[in-house]
Write an enzyme that holds these catalytic residues in place. Structure first.
Site, PDB file in Angstrom:
ATOM      1  N   GLU A 149       0.795  -1.235   0.000  1.00 17.33           N
ATOM      2  CA  GLU A 149       0.000   0.000   0.000  1.00 17.33           C
ATOM      3  C   GLU A 149       0.823   1.279   0.000  1.00 17.33           C
ATOM      4  OE1 GLU A 149      -2.374   1.139   3.524  1.00 17.33           O
ATOM      5  OE2 GLU A 149      -1.947  -0.888   4.228  1.00 17.33           O
ATOM      6  N   SER A 179      -8.469   5.729   8.105  1.00 19.07           N
ATOM      7  CA  SER A 179      -9.100   5.297   9.353  1.00 19.07           C
ATOM      8  C   SER A 179      -8.121   5.561  10.496  1.00 19.07           C
ATOM      9  CB  SER A 179      -9.410   3.802   9.319  1.00 19.07           C
ATOM     10  OG  SER A 179     -10.045   3.450   8.129  1.00 19.07           O
ATOM     11  N   SER A 229      -0.745   7.161   8.994  1.00 16.76           N
ATOM     12  CA  SER A 229       0.642   6.744   8.791  1.00 16.76           C
ATOM     13  C   SER A 229       1.464   7.939   8.356  1.00 16.76           C
ATOM     14  CB  SER A 229       0.738   5.681   7.697  1.00 16.76           C
ATOM     15  OG  SER A 229       0.430   4.420   8.223  1.00 16.76           O
ATOM     16  N   ARG A 267       8.533   4.452   6.739  1.00 15.03           N
ATOM     17  CA  ARG A 267       7.409   4.834   7.599  1.00 15.03           C
ATOM     18  C   ARG A 267       8.007   5.238   8.938  1.00 15.03           C
ATOM     19  NH1 ARG A 267       3.788   3.039  11.472  1.00 15.03           N
ATOM     20  NH2 ARG A 267       1.599   3.553  11.096  1.00 15.03           N
TER      21      ARG A 267
HETATM   22  P1  ADP Z   1      -8.939   3.738   4.743  1.00 15.02           P
HETATM   23  O1  ADP Z   1      -8.049   3.243   3.627  1.00 15.02           O
HETATM   24  O2  ADP Z   1      -8.436   3.394   6.110  1.00 15.02           O
HETATM   25  O3  ADP Z   1     -10.370   3.373   4.529  1.00 15.02           O
HETATM   26  P2  ADP Z   1      -9.336   6.483   3.757  1.00 15.02           P
HETATM   27  O4  ADP Z   1      -8.177   7.316   3.264  1.00 15.02           O
HETATM   28  O5  ADP Z   1     -10.281   5.987   2.733  1.00 15.02           O
HETATM   29  O6  ADP Z   1      -8.769   5.334   4.691  1.00 15.02           O
HETATM   30  O7  ADP Z   1     -10.094   7.384   4.818  1.00 15.02           O
HETATM   31  C1  ADP Z   1     -11.119   6.892   5.630  1.00 15.02           C
HETATM   32  C2  ADP Z   1     -11.655   8.042   6.448  1.00 15.02           C
HETATM   33  O8  ADP Z   1     -12.199   9.021   5.573  1.00 15.02           O
HETATM   34  C3  ADP Z   1     -12.789   7.693   7.378  1.00 15.02           C
HETATM   35  O9  ADP Z   1     -12.306   7.226   8.615  1.00 15.02           O
HETATM   36  C4  ADP Z   1     -13.525   9.011   7.516  1.00 15.02           C
HETATM   37  O10 ADP Z   1     -12.917   9.815   8.502  1.00 15.02           O
HETATM   38  C5  ADP Z   1     -13.277   9.695   6.174  1.00 15.02           C
HETATM   39  N1  ADP Z   1     -14.379   9.659   5.209  1.00 15.02           N
HETATM   40  C6  ADP Z   1     -14.534  10.556   4.197  1.00 15.02           C
HETATM   41  N2  ADP Z   1     -15.625  10.286   3.492  1.00 15.02           N
HETATM   42  C7  ADP Z   1     -16.212   9.199   4.043  1.00 15.02           C
HETATM   43  C8  ADP Z   1     -17.398   8.456   3.750  1.00 15.02           C
HETATM   44  N3  ADP Z   1     -18.217   8.792   2.746  1.00 15.02           N
HETATM   45  N4  ADP Z   1     -17.674   7.381   4.525  1.00 15.02           N
HETATM   46  C9  ADP Z   1     -16.867   7.025   5.539  1.00 15.02           C
HETATM   47  N5  ADP Z   1     -15.742   7.697   5.863  1.00 15.02           N
HETATM   48  C10 ADP Z   1     -15.407   8.783   5.144  1.00 15.02           C
END
Ligand code: ADP
Length: 368
Positions: free
Chosen positions: A135, A186, A189, A201
């Site tokens: 990733e 979520s 990093s 990292r």
């Molecule tokens: P991951 O790869 O961990 O899913 P992302 O970069 O996609 O990480 O970011 C996830 C975060 O983005 C969520 O924890 C929330 O804070 C935010 N977020 C933005 N738009 C949304 C959405 N439509 N639904 C859920 N989370 C969202």
């Protein structure tokens, strides 16, 4: 038709803890022969993906991010950006199956933890093999690729604390090294990047975008990220937080701490009493709670980012990840915090395709 043209997979997927990001490359330089030999299923899938901007109840295409006339391995076409909650993976696979995906022998490039977690499901339900990529490699490759294709990709916030003068300003990132990436998904990093294939990292925190959304839903009863941000936009965190001036009556001058700085999150005291009194809590609105949650999480990330930048002796910090989606409050807070606490020596930068770099990067790496 040469092998490269016929076998190229058009999808890159980043299956994260909260959101699944899907990047679809639609070639636009297809020859007449190719068009004629293209099987019906592929045509239908392309039509379905490019004619809609909503898929089922929870899938969205970010049409404002679409990139035309981009070149990937000698092919010219359009990049489409689609996202859906990872919790909807079952429905996504059912939809893909319904559209005939299982009849194609395909490999899809995938990254993120979900590329491992859902690998079996992809094979079982849609006959798709996942070509898995790291990733962070994907993130950095995708970021460089998009940034090079789009001169408006990188920007910073000028005058972040002044509502009337605050503005997004284009930033020339063509000479990037060294820089720090703070990927706020979520969780968070932090990567220190010194060259195209030279990064490490350096830190991270579990207190990220997922924490914001989870706490905000618990505290306000809201049900989506968009709702949480909307609530925060109308809120005042100083009704919830204890500021330096609540303790000192003004600035703590000796150590340069301004009176309006949050001294202790979620512990306001004033004429109503403390946050731990029931009466005081009843005076605080859902909007104030949402804003205080956003400010708490964002300032914590900003503080970690600044310490990492200092330790790595880096002055440009690129904040990415979907936590920043539709979230100018957090971006401006980060911009201000980086500038203020570094006495103007560090700069917070942002990218338009904030959450999609991993998906783009793994699409680019196939057969590399
Ligand atoms: P991951 O790869 O961990 O899913 P992302 O970069 O996609 O990480 O970011 C996830 C975060 O983005 C969520 O924890 C929330 O804070 C935010 N977020 C933005 N738009 C949304 C959405 N439509 N639904 C859920 N989370 C969202």
């Amino acid at each position: 038709m040469n092998e490269e043209r016929s076998t190229m997979p058009w999808f890159g997927m980043d299956i994260g803890g909260s959101l699944c990001k899907l990047v679809y490359f639609e070639p636009k330089d297809t020859t007449k022969d190719e068009l004629e030999s293209e099987i019906e299923v592929l045509k239908n899938i392309r039509r379905y993906l490019t004619k809609n901007s909503a898929y089922g109840k929870t899938g969205h295409r970010d049409t404002h991010l679409q990139m035309d006339n981009v070149v990937i391995r000698g092919r010219k076409g359009t990049l489409h950006f689609i996202r859906f909650p990872t919790s909807e993976m079952g429905n996504f696979l059912a939809l893909a199956r319904m559209k005939g995906m299982a009849n194609l022998v395909t490999t899809v490039c995938a990254t993120g933890g979900g590329a491992y977690k859902f690998e079996e499901n992809f094979i079982r339900e849609v006959n798709m093999k996942l070509a898995k990529f790291d990733e962070f490699d994907s993130l950095i490759k995708g970021m460089h690729y998009i940034e090079a294709q789009n001169s408006d990709e990188c920007y910073y916030w000028a005058n972040p604390t002044d509502e009337t003068r605050c503005a997004k300003v284009n930033y020339d990132f063509s000479n990037p090294y060294p820089f720090l990436i703070v990927n706020i998904g979520s969780g968070v990093s932090v990567l220190s990047v010194n060259g195209p294939n030279n990064y490490k990292r350096v830190s991270g925190t579990s207190i990220g975008g997922g924490t914001f959304l989870g706490l905000c839903c618990l505290l306000t009863g809201c049900n989506s990220f968009e709702e949480a941000i909307e609530l925060a936009t109308g809120g005042d965190h100083t009704h919830v937080d204890k500021l330096v001036r609540d303790i000192y009556g003004g600035d703590y001058e000796r150590f340069g701490l301004p009176g309006d700085l949050v001294a202790s999150s979620f512990s306001a005291c004033c004429s109503f009493g403390q946050m731990n009194s029931r009466d005081r809590r009843s005076k605080v609105s859902r909007e104030d709670l949402a804003k205080a949650t956003l400010v708490t999480i964002t300032n914590n990330i900003g503080s970690i980012a600044r310490m990492c930048a200092q330790q790595e002796k880096i002055d440009r910090v690129l904040f990415i990840g979907n936590f920043l989606r539709v979230n100018p409050i957090a971006m401006k807070l980060l911009a201000y915090a980086m500038d203020y606490w570094s006495k103007g020596t560090m700069k917070a930068l942002f990218l338009e395709h904030e959450g999609y770099f991993g998906a783009v990067g793994c699409l680019l790496q196939f057969n590399e």
